[in-house]
Motif scaffolding. Structure first.
Motif, short mmCIF file in Angstrom:
data_model
loop_
_atom_site.label_atom_id
_atom_site.label_comp_id
_atom_site.label_asym_id
_atom_site.label_seq_id
_atom_site.Cartn_x
_atom_site.Cartn_y
_atom_site.Cartn_z
N LYS A 159 0.81 -1.22 0.00
CA LYS A 159 0.00 0.00 0.00
C LYS A 159 0.85 1.27 0.00
O LYS A 159 0.53 2.25 -0.69
CB LYS A 159 -0.93 -0.01 1.22
N LYS A 160 1.94 1.27 0.78
CA LYS A 160 2.71 2.50 0.96
C LYS A 160 4.12 2.47 0.35
O LYS A 160 4.83 3.46 0.39
CB LYS A 160 2.84 2.80 2.47
N GLY A 161 4.52 1.32 -0.18
CA GLY A 161 5.82 1.26 -0.85
C GLY A 161 6.98 1.01 0.09
O GLY A 161 6.81 0.58 1.23
N VAL A 162 8.19 1.33 -0.39
CA VAL A 162 9.42 0.96 0.29
C VAL A 162 9.92 2.06 1.23
O VAL A 162 9.67 3.25 1.00
CB VAL A 162 10.51 0.61 -0.74
N ARG A 163 10.63 1.64 2.27
CA ARG A 163 11.31 2.55 3.18
C ARG A 163 12.72 2.03 3.43
O ARG A 163 12.89 0.96 4.02
CB ARG A 163 10.56 2.67 4.53
N TYR A 164 13.73 2.76 2.96
CA TYR A 164 15.12 2.41 3.27
C TYR A 164 15.43 2.96 4.66
O TYR A 164 15.24 4.14 4.91
CB TYR A 164 16.09 3.05 2.28
N MET A 165 15.94 2.12 5.56
CA MET A 165 16.23 2.57 6.92
C MET A 165 17.72 2.53 7.25
O MET A 165 18.23 3.40 7.95
CB MET A 165 15.45 1.73 7.92
N GLU A 166 18.39 1.52 6.76
CA GLU A 166 19.84 1.46 6.95
C GLU A 166 20.44 0.66 5.81
O GLU A 166 19.90 -0.38 5.41
CB GLU A 166 20.21 0.83 8.31
N MET A 167 21.57 1.15 5.30
CA MET A 167 22.26 0.46 4.21
C MET A 167 23.75 0.46 4.50
O MET A 167 24.18 0.95 5.55
CB MET A 167 21.92 1.12 2.87
N ALA A 168 24.54 -0.08 3.56
CA ALA A 168 25.97 -0.21 3.81
C ALA A 168 26.60 1.14 4.16
O ALA A 168 27.50 1.23 4.99
CB ALA A 168 26.67 -0.80 2.59
N GLU A 169 26.10 2.22 3.55
CA GLU A 169 26.67 3.55 3.81
C GLU A 169 26.39 4.03 5.23
O GLU A 169 27.18 4.75 5.82
CB GLU A 169 26.12 4.59 2.82
N GLY A 170 25.24 3.63 5.77
CA GLY A 170 24.90 4.06 7.13
C GLY A 170 23.41 4.17 7.37
O GLY A 170 22.59 3.62 6.62
N TYR A 171 23.08 4.90 8.41
CA TYR A 171 21.70 5.11 8.86
C TYR A 171 21.02 6.11 7.92
O TYR A 171 21.53 7.22 7.69
CB TYR A 171 21.75 5.65 10.28
N ILE A 172 19.87 5.74 7.35
CA ILE A 172 19.19 6.59 6.37
C ILE A 172 18.39 7.68 7.08
O ILE A 172 17.57 7.41 7.95
CB ILE A 172 18.25 5.77 5.47
N LEU A 173 18.65 8.92 6.68
CA LEU A 173 17.97 10.08 7.27
C LEU A 173 16.73 10.48 6.48
O LEU A 173 15.71 10.84 7.06
CB LEU A 173 18.94 11.26 7.34
N SER A 174 16.83 10.45 5.16
CA SER A 174 15.68 10.82 4.33
C SER A 174 15.80 10.20 2.95
O SER A 174 16.92 9.90 2.48
CB SER A 174 15.55 12.34 4.21
N LEU A 175 14.64 9.99 2.31
CA LEU A 175 14.59 9.45 0.97
C LEU A 175 14.22 10.55 -0.01
O LEU A 175 13.38 11.40 0.28
CB LEU A 175 13.55 8.33 0.86
#
Length: 230
Positions: A159-175
């Protein structure tokens, strides 16, 4: 040694050629492994617990059958994280066979040990063709800046799609989203590097700002969202 009556009645037949075990690639050499002390190599094993609530990546550096280095990385279960601390104290100085038959506290870590054992005794190690293998401490090379495990945490719904929260680069602040609301980039903070800077005396605010970066077409996006709040 006891033999059955049927075996006792058999006549002896001479055994033919005995070539021993098949050689396995081991730290740049071909080795016929007859005993645990013949085994050397650095490799990894992945394990999971019975309810599959968490998983473990176990890295061991084995020299002449003895575990000289252990790296235990866990995710998904708070209990396993504490078990990892115990397993990391248990493993070094044990022989590979001892470790296989030792309770490493958590099912996931025990399964990782089993899977690792299979690789290392069949010559499927990361260092199979590396002359003299890797030095003790090489396991740390698998970690990111600040010696943190590299983690990917992505959540999505139909319903709402994807949310990136943490990746190899680090903690995700905003998309960053384009005009069609598709993800085209993200802003992140390098948590490990930031904490290293703070430990070495950098002001926390300065350390945070210094370690913020972007990936993809972040600049000039149609819209930005907080993946945890929006």
């Amino acid at each position: 040694m006891n033999y059955s009556h049927e075996v006792e009645r058999m006549c002896p037949v001479t055994k033919g050629p005995n070539h021993g075990p098949a050689p396995i690639p081991e730290e740049g050499r071909w080795v016929k492994a007859y005993q645990i002390s013949d085994i050397s190599g650095l490799t990894h094993g992945i394990g999971w617990c019975a309810p599959q609530q968490g998983t473990c990546k176990l890295t061991l550096n084995v020299k002449n059958g003895i575990i000289e280095e252990a790296l235990v990385e866990t995710i998904g279960c708070s209990g396993m994280t504490h078990s990892a601390a115990m397993a990391a104290e248990i493993l070094p100085k044990k022989t590979l066979l001892e470790a296989l038959n030792t309770d490493l506290v958590c099912d996931a870590i025990n399964v990782a040990m089993r899977e690792l054992f299979l690789q290392i005794v069949y010559g499927r190690t990361q260092t199979a063709f590396s002359e003299d293998g890797l030095p003790i401490g090489a396991g740390l090379e698998d970690l990111g800046k600040g010696l943190r495990s590299q983690v990917g945490t992505i959540f999505s719904t139909s319903k709402k799609g994807v949310r990136y929260m943490e990746m190899a680069e680090g903690y995700i602040l905003s998309l960053a989203l384009d005009s069609g609301n598709e993800v085209i980039g993200y802003k992140f903070v390098r948590v490990g590097k930031m904490l290293e800077d703070i430990r070495h005396g950098t002001d926390p605010k300065t350390a945070y700002e210094k370690n913020v970066g972007t990936y993809g077409r972040y600049e000039g996006a149609a819209k930005y969202i907080d993946p945890r709040e929006e």
